[in-house]
Write a protein that holds these residues in place. Structure first.
Motif, PDB file in Angstrom:
ATOM      1  N   GLN A  77       0.575   3.686  -3.222  1.00  0.00           N
ATOM      2  CA  GLN A  77       0.171   5.352  -2.943  1.00  0.00           C
ATOM      3  C   GLN A  77       1.187   6.114  -2.842  1.00  0.00           C
ATOM      4  O   GLN A  77       1.030   7.165  -3.165  1.00  0.00           O
ATOM      5  N   ILE A  78       2.184   5.984  -2.766  1.00  0.00           N
ATOM      6  CA  ILE A  78       3.008   6.859  -3.364  1.00  0.00           C
ATOM      7  C   ILE A  78       3.474   7.143  -4.375  1.00  0.00           C
ATOM      8  O   ILE A  78       3.762   8.339  -5.507  1.00  0.00           O
ATOM      9  N   LEU A  79       3.517   5.904  -5.065  1.00  0.00           N
ATOM     10  CA  LEU A  79       3.793   6.070  -6.583  1.00  0.00           C
ATOM     11  C   LEU A  79       2.301   6.648  -7.653  1.00  0.00           C
ATOM     12  O   LEU A  79       2.225   7.826  -8.014  1.00  0.00           O
ATOM     13  N   THR A  91       4.642   3.854 -15.695  1.00  0.00           N
ATOM     14  CA  THR A  91       4.886   5.038 -15.056  1.00  0.00           C
ATOM     15  C   THR A  91       6.524   4.994 -15.741  1.00  0.00           C
ATOM     16  O   THR A  91       7.357   6.302 -15.914  1.00  0.00           O
ATOM     17  N   GLY A  98      -0.173   9.429  -5.709  1.00  0.00           N
ATOM     18  CA  GLY A  98       0.326  10.378  -6.319  1.00  0.00           C
ATOM     19  C   GLY A  98       0.982  11.062  -6.478  1.00  0.00           C
ATOM     20  O   GLY A  98       1.094  12.182  -7.328  1.00  0.00           O
ATOM     21  N   PHE A  99       2.201  10.504  -6.996  1.00  0.00           N
ATOM     22  CA  PHE A  99       2.791  10.976  -7.828  1.00  0.00           C
ATOM     23  C   PHE A  99       2.697  11.292  -9.377  1.00  0.00           C
ATOM     24  O   PHE A  99       2.589  12.050 -10.259  1.00  0.00           O
ATOM     25  N   GLN A 124       0.463  -1.490  -0.132  1.00  0.00           N
ATOM     26  CA  GLN A 124      -0.085  -0.504  -0.208  1.00  0.00           C
ATOM     27  C   GLN A 124       0.921   0.933   0.575  1.00  0.00           C
ATOM     28  O   GLN A 124       0.532   2.360  -1.180  1.00  0.00           O
ATOM     29  N   THR A 125       1.746   1.218   0.933  1.00  0.00           N
ATOM     30  CA  THR A 125       2.163   2.424   1.145  1.00  0.00           C
ATOM     31  C   THR A 125       3.262   2.793  -0.567  1.00  0.00           C
ATOM     32  O   THR A 125       3.852   3.843  -1.230  1.00  0.00           O
ATOM     33  N   GLY A 126       4.029   1.418  -1.081  1.00  0.00           N
ATOM     34  CA  GLY A 126       3.971   2.048  -2.497  1.00  0.00           C
ATOM     35  C   GLY A 126       3.231   2.547  -3.641  1.00  0.00           C
ATOM     36  O   GLY A 126       3.493   3.150  -3.592  1.00  0.00           O
ATOM     37  N   SER A 139      -0.020  14.487  -9.730  1.00  0.00           N
ATOM     38  CA  SER A 139       0.822  15.046  -9.900  1.00  0.00           C
ATOM     39  C   SER A 139       1.125  16.109 -11.716  1.00  0.00           C
ATOM     40  O   SER A 139       2.010  16.689 -11.834  1.00  0.00           O
ATOM     41  N   THR A 142      -4.727  -0.012  -6.134  1.00  0.00           N
ATOM     42  CA  THR A 142      -4.445   1.152  -4.941  1.00  0.00           C
ATOM     43  C   THR A 142      -5.661   0.462  -4.249  1.00  0.00           C
ATOM     44  O   THR A 142      -5.823  -0.848  -2.865  1.00  0.00           O
TER      45      THR A 142
END
Length: 188
Positions: free
Chosen positions: A58-60, A139, A62-63, A54-56, A66, A95
């Motif tokens: 969610q960071i990706l 990505t 979010g990037f 989840q952490t990975g 943006s 996600t």
């Protein structure tokens, strides 16, 4: 005894507890788990794995969100814009799949369905991991097409995706197959 001193353990007596003293009945000298212990252990392992994934994602994600608001985004070619949209959708679905076990647990807590919950959550995690790998690949493709000339971007992405496939899927399946062969030879 101070914290840096270690107790003297007689040679050959290295068990941490009676369950791990080598005299148990299961493989490796351990007693077999009860069904409720196994499902609880599997659930806790799944939660730990979910936290990492989840952490990975969610960071990706979010990037990715943006990127559309940067000045260079308007200069992207049609292929790159399509790649971006596909990547964002993959990130959103990854996600959703990786957070779903938490929602399932909230809705089903206390319903005596932990076996079902662990099975479905495990499948969602696998689905989420595939979607996460695809999100990372897309990505990378998006970034490398902007920074690396020619077909090299696609070649690099193909190599990275092959690496993900080996690390995340081929290796675990090979280890599972090896363990199954070992179990068959032990039973014979």
């Amino acid at each position: 005894m101070t914290m840096t001193e270690q107790p003297v353990v007689p040679k050959g007596d290295v068990a941490c507890c009676p369950r791990h003293d080598g005299r148990g009945q299961g493989p490796g000298g351990e007693e077999p788990e009860a069904a409720h212990e196994r499902v609880n252990r599997r659930w806790h392992e799944l939660l730990q794995e979910t936290r990492v994934a989840q952490t990975g994602v969610q960071i990706l994600f979010g990037f990715l969100l943006s990127v559309a608001f940067t000045p260079l985004f308007r200069q992207l070619e049609t292929f790159d814009r399509v790649t971006y949209v596909v990547t964002v959708v993959l990130g959103a679905t990854a996600t959703g799949a990786l957070i779903a076990p938490v929602s399932l647990h909230r809705f089903l807590s206390g319903q005596r369905m932990k076996d079902d919950l662990v099975e479905v959550a495990g499948r969602l995690m696998m689905c989420g991991m595939v979607l996460l790998a695809l999100t990372i690949g897309c990505t990378l493709l998006l970034i490398l097409r902007v920074t690396v000339p020619g077909v090299l971007a696609e070649v690099l992405v193909g190599g990275v995706m092959l690496w993900f496939g080996v690390c995340w899927f081929v290796l675990p399946l090979a280890l599972r197959r090896r363990a199954a062969r070992r179990d068959r030879t032990d039973d014979a």
